[in-house]
Enzyme design. Sequence first.
Site, PDB file in Angstrom:
ATOM      1  N   ALA A 193       1.503   5.676  -3.923  1.00 47.13           N
ATOM      2  CA  ALA A 193       0.517   5.091  -3.121  1.00 47.13           C
ATOM      3  C   ALA A 193      -0.599   4.155  -4.157  1.00 47.13           C
ATOM      4  O   ALA A 193      -0.384   3.127  -4.607  1.00 47.13           O
ATOM      5  CB  ALA A 193      -0.362   6.175  -2.558  1.00 47.13           C
ATOM      6  N   ARG A 194      -1.537   4.996  -4.930  1.00 46.20           N
ATOM      7  CA  ARG A 194      -2.424   4.583  -5.816  1.00 46.20           C
ATOM      8  C   ARG A 194      -2.787   5.743  -6.696  1.00 46.20           C
ATOM      9  O   ARG A 194      -2.947   6.731  -6.359  1.00 46.20           O
ATOM     10  CB  ARG A 194      -3.723   3.977  -5.116  1.00 46.20           C
ATOM     11  CG  ARG A 194      -3.564   2.626  -4.411  1.00 46.20           C
ATOM     12  CD  ARG A 194      -3.367   1.490  -5.586  1.00 46.20           C
ATOM     13  NE  ARG A 194      -3.218   0.209  -4.845  1.00 46.20           N
ATOM     14  CZ  ARG A 194      -1.963  -0.172  -4.618  1.00 46.20           C
ATOM     15  NH1 ARG A 194      -1.056   0.321  -4.923  1.00 46.20           N
ATOM     16  NH2 ARG A 194      -1.786  -1.498  -4.026  1.00 46.20           N
ATOM     17  N   GLU A 252      -3.685   0.380 -14.950  1.00 47.41           N
ATOM     18  CA  GLU A 252      -2.326  -0.097 -14.997  1.00 47.41           C
ATOM     19  C   GLU A 252      -2.634  -1.470 -15.806  1.00 47.41           C
ATOM     20  O   GLU A 252      -3.346  -2.444 -15.636  1.00 47.41           O
ATOM     21  CB  GLU A 252      -1.801  -0.622 -13.538  1.00 47.41           C
ATOM     22  CG  GLU A 252      -1.568   0.811 -12.715  1.00 47.41           C
ATOM     23  CD  GLU A 252      -0.900   0.485 -11.451  1.00 47.41           C
ATOM     24  OE1 GLU A 252      -0.603  -0.584 -10.999  1.00 47.41           O
ATOM     25  OE2 GLU A 252      -0.519   1.365 -10.746  1.00 47.41           O
ATOM     26  N   HIS A 303       4.592   0.433 -11.569  1.00 49.10           N
ATOM     27  CA  HIS A 303       4.454   0.147 -10.223  1.00 49.10           C
ATOM     28  C   HIS A 303       5.442  -0.724  -9.562  1.00 49.10           C
ATOM     29  O   HIS A 303       5.309  -2.061  -9.162  1.00 49.10           O
ATOM     30  CB  HIS A 303       2.819  -0.628 -10.395  1.00 49.10           C
ATOM     31  CG  HIS A 303       2.119  -0.747  -9.008  1.00 49.10           C
ATOM     32  ND1 HIS A 303       0.845  -0.659  -8.811  1.00 49.10           N
ATOM     33  CD2 HIS A 303       2.618  -1.065  -7.599  1.00 49.10           C
ATOM     34  CE1 HIS A 303       0.719  -0.823  -7.788  1.00 49.10           C
ATOM     35  NE2 HIS A 303       1.492  -1.074  -7.015  1.00 49.10           N
TER      36      HIS A 303
HETATM   37  N1  LIG Z   1       3.743   1.677  -5.154  1.00 53.36           N
HETATM   38  C1  LIG Z   1       3.676   0.417  -4.224  1.00 53.36           C
HETATM   39  O1  LIG Z   1       4.542  -0.623  -5.053  1.00 53.36           O
HETATM   40  C2  LIG Z   1       3.455   0.247  -3.009  1.00 53.36           C
HETATM   41  C3  LIG Z   1       4.021  -0.422  -1.881  1.00 53.36           C
HETATM   42  C4  LIG Z   1       3.730  -0.470  -0.806  1.00 53.36           C
HETATM   43  C5  LIG Z   1       2.377   0.322  -0.443  1.00 53.36           C
HETATM   44  N2  LIG Z   1       1.657   1.139  -1.476  1.00 53.36           N
HETATM   45  C6  LIG Z   1       0.508   1.950  -1.245  1.00 53.36           C
HETATM   46  O2  LIG Z   1       1.052   2.785  -0.193  1.00 53.36           O
HETATM   47  C7  LIG Z   1      -0.187   3.294   0.527  1.00 53.36           C
HETATM   48  C8  LIG Z   1       0.023   3.269   2.070  1.00 53.36           C
HETATM   49  O3  LIG Z   1       0.806   2.095   2.312  1.00 53.36           O
HETATM   50  P1  LIG Z   1       0.848   1.826   3.975  1.00 53.36           P
HETATM   51  O4  LIG Z   1       1.458   0.347   4.094  1.00 53.36           O
HETATM   52  O5  LIG Z   1       1.847   2.971   4.688  1.00 53.36           O
HETATM   53  O6  LIG Z   1      -0.509   1.845   4.387  1.00 53.36           O
HETATM   54  P2  LIG Z   1      -0.814   2.326   6.023  1.00 53.36           P
HETATM   55  O7  LIG Z   1      -2.376   1.717   6.233  1.00 53.36           O
HETATM   56  O8  LIG Z   1       0.077   2.225   6.869  1.00 53.36           O
HETATM   57  O9  LIG Z   1      -0.937   3.988   5.763  1.00 53.36           O
HETATM   58  C9  LIG Z   1      -2.041   4.788   5.130  1.00 53.36           C
HETATM   59  C10 LIG Z   1      -2.229   5.786   5.814  1.00 53.36           C
HETATM   60  O10 LIG Z   1      -3.015   6.680   5.061  1.00 53.36           O
HETATM   61  C11 LIG Z   1      -4.002   7.376   6.137  1.00 53.36           C
HETATM   62  N3  LIG Z   1      -5.301   7.859   5.378  1.00 53.36           N
HETATM   63  C12 LIG Z   1      -6.205   7.467   5.464  1.00 53.36           C
HETATM   64  N4  LIG Z   1      -7.119   8.321   4.740  1.00 53.36           N
HETATM   65  C13 LIG Z   1      -6.593   9.623   4.458  1.00 53.36           C
HETATM   66  C14 LIG Z   1      -6.817  10.941   4.284  1.00 53.36           C
HETATM   67  N5  LIG Z   1      -8.140  11.070   3.536  1.00 53.36           N
HETATM   68  N6  LIG Z   1      -5.596  11.722   4.116  1.00 53.36           N
HETATM   69  C15 LIG Z   1      -4.608  11.349   4.797  1.00 53.36           C
HETATM   70  N7  LIG Z   1      -4.218  10.227   5.267  1.00 53.36           N
HETATM   71  C16 LIG Z   1      -5.086   9.393   5.046  1.00 53.36           C
HETATM   72  C17 LIG Z   1      -4.119   6.346   7.329  1.00 53.36           C
HETATM   73  O11 LIG Z   1      -4.802   6.909   8.303  1.00 53.36           O
HETATM   74  C18 LIG Z   1      -3.019   5.765   7.192  1.00 53.36           C
HETATM   75  O12 LIG Z   1      -2.297   6.194   8.386  1.00 53.36           O
HETATM   76  C19 LIG Z   1      -1.279   2.446   0.200  1.00 53.36           C
HETATM   77  O13 LIG Z   1      -2.155   2.711  -0.977  1.00 53.36           O
HETATM   78  C20 LIG Z   1      -0.591   1.213  -0.409  1.00 53.36           C
HETATM   79  O14 LIG Z   1      -1.447   0.435  -1.253  1.00 53.36           O
HETATM   80  C21 LIG Z   1       2.256   1.245  -2.680  1.00 53.36           C
HETATM   81  O1  LIG Z   2      -0.127  -2.091  -2.182  1.00 53.81           O
HETATM   82  C1  LIG Z   2       1.016  -2.607  -2.286  1.00 53.81           C
HETATM   83  O2  LIG Z   2       1.431  -3.564  -1.694  1.00 53.81           O
HETATM   84  C2  LIG Z   2       1.991  -2.365  -3.383  1.00 53.81           C
HETATM   85  O3  LIG Z   2       1.137  -1.560  -4.392  1.00 53.81           O
HETATM   86  C3  LIG Z   2       2.443  -3.276  -4.000  1.00 53.81           C
HETATM   87  O4  LIG Z   2       1.908  -4.031  -5.156  1.00 53.81           O
HETATM   88  P1  LIG Z   2       2.382  -5.231  -5.846  1.00 53.81           P
HETATM   89  O5  LIG Z   2       2.212  -6.498  -5.077  1.00 53.81           O
HETATM   90  O6  LIG Z   2       1.211  -5.426  -7.106  1.00 53.81           O
HETATM   91  O7  LIG Z   2       3.712  -4.805  -6.334  1.00 53.81           O
END
Ligand SMILES: NC(=O)c1ccc[n+]([C@@H]2O[C@H](COP(=O)([O-])OP(=O)(O)OC[C@H]3O[C@@H](n4cnc5c(N)ncnc54)[C@H](O)[C@@H]3O)[C@@H](O)[C@H]2O)c1
Ligand SMILES: O=C(O)[C@H](O)COP(=O)(O)O
Length: 598
Positions: A285-286, A315, A334
């Site tokens: 996630a983050r 990062e 990442h």
């Molecule tokens: N590593 C990567 O490259 C990558 C890629 C895509 C997404 N992400 C990250 O993954 C995370 C989720 O992305 P997503 O597309 O599923 O987003 P999303 O908005 O669909 O889901 C996030 C969920 O978190 C929930 N939430 C908010 N506060 C909360 C809390 N305190 N406790 C529990 N749940 C809580 C929300 O209700 C929501 O359902 C984001 O932080 C996004 O930036 C990372």
């Molecule tokens: O929040 C996101 O969509 C992911 O963390 C992806 O990040 P990036 O675009 O830097 O790969």
Amino acid sequence: MAASAYSSLLSTPSLKKPSSALSWKLPLSPAFNVSVSLPRRARSRPLFVVFAMDAKPTVLVAEKLGEAGLNLLKGFANVDCSYNLSPEELCTKISLCDALIVRSGTKVSREVFESSAGRLKVVGRAGVGIDNVDLAAATEHGCLVVNAPTANTVAAAEHGIALLTAMARNVAQADASIKSGKWQRNKYVGVSLVGKTLAVLGFGKVGSEVARRAKGLGMHVIAHDPYAPADRARAIGVELVNFDEAIGTADFISLHMPLTPSTAKILNDENFAKMKKGVRIVNVARGGVIDEDALVKALDAGIVAQAALDVFTVEPPPKDSKLIQHENVTVTPHLGASTMEAQEGVAIEIAEAVVGALKGELAATAVNAPMVPAEVLTELKPYVVLAEKLGRLAVQLVAGGSGVKSVKVTYASARAPDDLDTRLLRAMITKGLIEPISSVFVNLVNADFTAKQRGIRLSEERVILDGSPESPLEFIQVQIANVESRFASAISDSGEIKVEGRVKDGVPHLTRVGSFEVDVSLEGSIILCRQVDQPGMIGKVGSILGEENVNVSFMSVGRIAPRKQAIMAIGVDEQPSKESLKRIGGVPAVEEFVFLKL
Ligand SMILES: NC(=O)c1ccc[n+]([C@@H]2O[C@H](COP(=O)([O-])OP(=O)(O)OC[C@H]3O[C@@H](n4cnc5c(N)ncnc54)[C@H](O)[C@@H]3O)[C@@H](O)[C@H]2O)c1
Ligand SMILES: O=C(O)[C@H](O)COP(=O)(O)O
């Protein structure tokens, strides 16, 4: 998507109005032509604007974006791909750009918005997380932020599962070991996933895809998400539980919530202490949702047996970071969204959103503005014009020195309240109320913020009318309380400045001022006169205006009773000179008058 209709609400390149005579024109950057898509009669000033194709906007792409997205952008804009800019370089470049596209590696700080001097209209985040964009600053500067929330979901979920399985079977450590010439079969005995409990924290798009896949691996999946719908969890066969139960019963924890003030360091000393000894943690996630120092302590204490991390508080993380170097930690830089397929998808998703926003369409992925569906927008178009004009009229009726603090807007409609989305209308009324008396440009993004900042409390009321709900609205009424008026007749019996309007044949009309009914189309400008009702008044005022070649577009008289007081509303295409206005004021039967610019 429907043709542009939001642009006037989005095209706000400057917070400060230019002091020139053009200051009432829409604030487009000098290089841009505008084209207007309103019927001729409603063209008092451009409200809906699109970029002309011969004057392309400039889009700065600050991080690598898939080819298909770049091609889409190039069909509409000048595209400047400048990667690895320092914060200072970004601030310098941004004043020449109308849109900016970033991934997670670029901080779009308040300084970026300030440096843009208002030209930046759209920030596109090619991905989900918008924690690298200062949303408050974007909103204050009237800059729309859009993201690409769906295209990398599967990639992130797959990466989460990759880390989960690699961690459980020590894939990365064993790989490094064998490459260094060792053969350590006993050292890298792993743990099985089947039958183990996985707690998914954050059951959104990625979290639910991870849950679905983990079920396929035979895991028992529970989830914690205060906002997740129970039926979605049920459909996947996942039990939603509270936070303590999730972290207290899990063998594996996978994090999928956004980084916000309430999720920052949600896994901390206190919460690690509640976990089962030997728990394993995955984070795609983050980084900021884990207190990284606390995680190192928990790893050293054996509370956390292993962690697999794709994301970090800083990062790239420092090379000597204890966390990164920890032997029970598997890391990737990442990479969650980094598949060929996801990057092409994200690039197209964000390019379409940015181009749409620059054209004045509101993207479905707007992060800091309401999303109003295209069909609603088309229907509301004339009411949007009416709303702004009523705001403008009402505020110009306020006597100098009276601060506008309390505004009530009444929408009368035969439609059910749920069928009428008033956010756009409210933004337009706010725009009308604020722009004539300040140096601030208001748009859909910053309307509520700007009103609040100026201490204006705008309340909304619906009046449900009988009859068939063919049109979305019968009338809109704007009342300003606790102020004095430059035109006493605008004060209603209940003591507020009151103006009311309707849309007739697609054209907005003023239909009430104070307690007087009038009927004047809201185009050009308006002169309101209170007079003693008597023959010849229209002729007298009309000939004063005619002598100056001021074209009268509309005239109407509303009166209490014959030969008593009346209000004459005169629509004029040109602004009369001060001399003419003085002469109108000098007509013996005229008791008060006011000239209002629309
Ligand atoms: N590593 C990567 O490259 C990558 C890629 C895509 C997404 N992400 C990250 O993954 C995370 C989720 O992305 P997503 O597309 O599923 O987003 P999303 O908005 O669909 O889901 C996030 C969920 O978190 C929930 N939430 C908010 N506060 C909360 C809390 N305190 N406790 C529990 N749940 C809580 C929300 O209700 C929501 O359902 C984001 O932080 C996004 O930036 C990372
Ligand atoms: O929040 C996101 O969509 C992911 O963390 C992806 O990040 P990036 O675009 O830097 O790969």
